[in-house]
Write an enzyme that holds these catalytic residues in place. Structure first.
Site, PDB file in Angstrom:
ATOM      1  N   TYR A 123      34.512  37.866  32.522  1.00 54.77           N
ATOM      2  CA  TYR A 123      35.593  38.610  33.176  1.00 54.77           C
ATOM      3  C   TYR A 123      35.744  39.999  32.547  1.00 54.77           C
ATOM      4  O   TYR A 123      35.867  41.004  33.248  1.00 54.77           O
ATOM      5  CB  TYR A 123      36.891  37.812  33.034  1.00 54.77           C
ATOM      6  CG  TYR A 123      38.122  38.481  33.605  1.00 54.77           C
ATOM      7  CD1 TYR A 123      38.398  38.419  34.967  1.00 54.77           C
ATOM      8  CD2 TYR A 123      39.019  39.153  32.781  1.00 54.77           C
ATOM      9  CE1 TYR A 123      39.527  39.024  35.498  1.00 54.77           C
ATOM     10  CE2 TYR A 123      40.156  39.764  33.298  1.00 54.77           C
ATOM     11  CZ  TYR A 123      40.405  39.695  34.662  1.00 54.77           C
ATOM     12  OH  TYR A 123      41.528  40.298  35.172  1.00 54.77           O
TER      13      TYR A 123
ATOM     14  N   VAL B 246      50.917  39.939  32.404  1.00 51.57           N
ATOM     15  CA  VAL B 246      51.887  40.063  33.501  1.00 51.57           C
ATOM     16  C   VAL B 246      52.450  38.685  33.852  1.00 51.57           C
ATOM     17  O   VAL B 246      51.724  37.693  33.849  1.00 51.57           O
ATOM     18  CB  VAL B 246      51.215  40.655  34.759  1.00 51.57           C
ATOM     19  CG1 VAL B 246      52.262  41.066  35.786  1.00 51.57           C
ATOM     20  CG2 VAL B 246      50.305  41.813  34.423  1.00 51.57           C
TER      21      VAL B 246
END
Length: 314
Positions: free
Chosen positions: A136, A166
């Site tokens: 990733y 987040v």
């Protein structure tokens, strides 16, 4: 402006949609939120067709294959291949269709594992990322490389933001595959229902900077409208607002009125101990920006989860 938001039904996309709907949108802006149901962005032909259909002047690129620590450890190759395809297709279609500006979303996990703290925007490519999510991380780093390439070769205004962890309404609350905070919220809910202890994976000692999705959405609008550098910008609360996983679990327990015991399963991996990011660059631009206090944001997220449990748990 016709603003296309990829990954528009995810955590950050929904937050941007809410902030725009609540009055932060501007009269000259038309917002289009799309999801994987509208186009498979790993396919170049479907991505081109999406751009042909909507003819955006601006793009906020949020779409990605994402997951928590344990999903990343299992599937590094899948994370690399899927995200490389998505990012290349979106950025190249944006270039081919003459999009004026693209703002892509990176992540603090792209930074080198062995580094000094706090990390800042100049340090992205200074060494390998953490081995747990190298697939990733490298795929996301390549957005920065492509942005520079499109700028130098074609004069494109493509940039990226780097949010810290987040969380908020519409998160992925899946316990196996989600990120730490939504996973903990779901676990507290279940522990409360069954009257059992809350088991937190790892030691609880790692530290993270959490940013509320609605704060991040407001910052995304500012970046889209005002920020003109190609170099990425870290969007984060300050270093002093970093909290441990234990503190996060305690904040969730308090918000959910959970009275049971907290147990730490130290047989499970902690992942990176910390990845403290500097928001000095953001503060130079926006010295007065007000972040939602962590416990207030946790309380609002837990309230949303409780009210939407049937859908949120999926």
């Amino acid at each position: 402006k016709r603003i296309l938001v990829t990954g528009g039904t995810g955590l950050v996309g929904r937050a941007i949609e809410k902030v725009v709907a609540d009055g932060e949108g501007q009269p000259d802006e038309e917002w289009i939120f799309v999801s994987s149901r509208d186009a498979d962005l790993t396919s170049s032909s479907e991505t081109k067709a999406l751009f042909e259909r909507h003819k955006p002047t601006h793009v906020i690129h949020l779409a990605a294959m994402v997951g928590g620590l344990f999903k990343n450890i299992r599937s590094n190759l899948d994370f690399w291949r899927t995200n490389i395809h998505i990012n290349d297709n979106v950025l190249h279609s944006a270039h081919e269709f003459g999009v004026q500006k693209v703002v892509s979303c990176l992540s603090t996990c792209i930074f080198p594992d062995k580094t000094t703290y706090p990390i800042d925007e100049t340090m992205i490519h200074n060494g390998p990322p953490h081995s747990s999510n190298f697939g990733y991380s490298y795929a996301k780093r390549m957005i920065d490389i492509q942005n520079r390439g499109y700028s130098e070769q074609h004069g494109r205004r493509f940039t990226a933001v780097i949010p810290t962890n987040v969380f908020g309404p519409h998160d992925n609350f899946n316990i196996e595959d989600g990120h730490v905070l939504p996973g903990l919220i779901h676990k507290v809910y279940l522990a409360k229902q069954s009257g059992s202890a809350l088991t937190v994976w790892g030691t609880g000692k790692p530290r993270r900077q959490f940013i509320y999705s609605l704060d991040l959405a407001r910052l995304f609008l500012w970046v889209l409208r005002e920020y003109d550098e190609v170099e990425p910008i870290i969007l984060s609360v300050g270093e002093e607002d970093e909290v441990s996983i234990r503190e996060a679990a305690e904040a969730i327990a308090e918000a959910m009125e959970f009275r049971g015991e907290l147990v730490f399963d130290t047989t499970k991996s902690d992942g990176q101990f910390k990845k403290t990011a500097s928001n000095a660059k953001l503060r130079r631009y926006l010295p007065r920006f007000q972040f939602t206090p962590f416990r207030k944001a946790v309380k609002e997220t837990c309230a949303w989860f409780n009210a939407n449990y049937a859908n949120a748990r999926k």
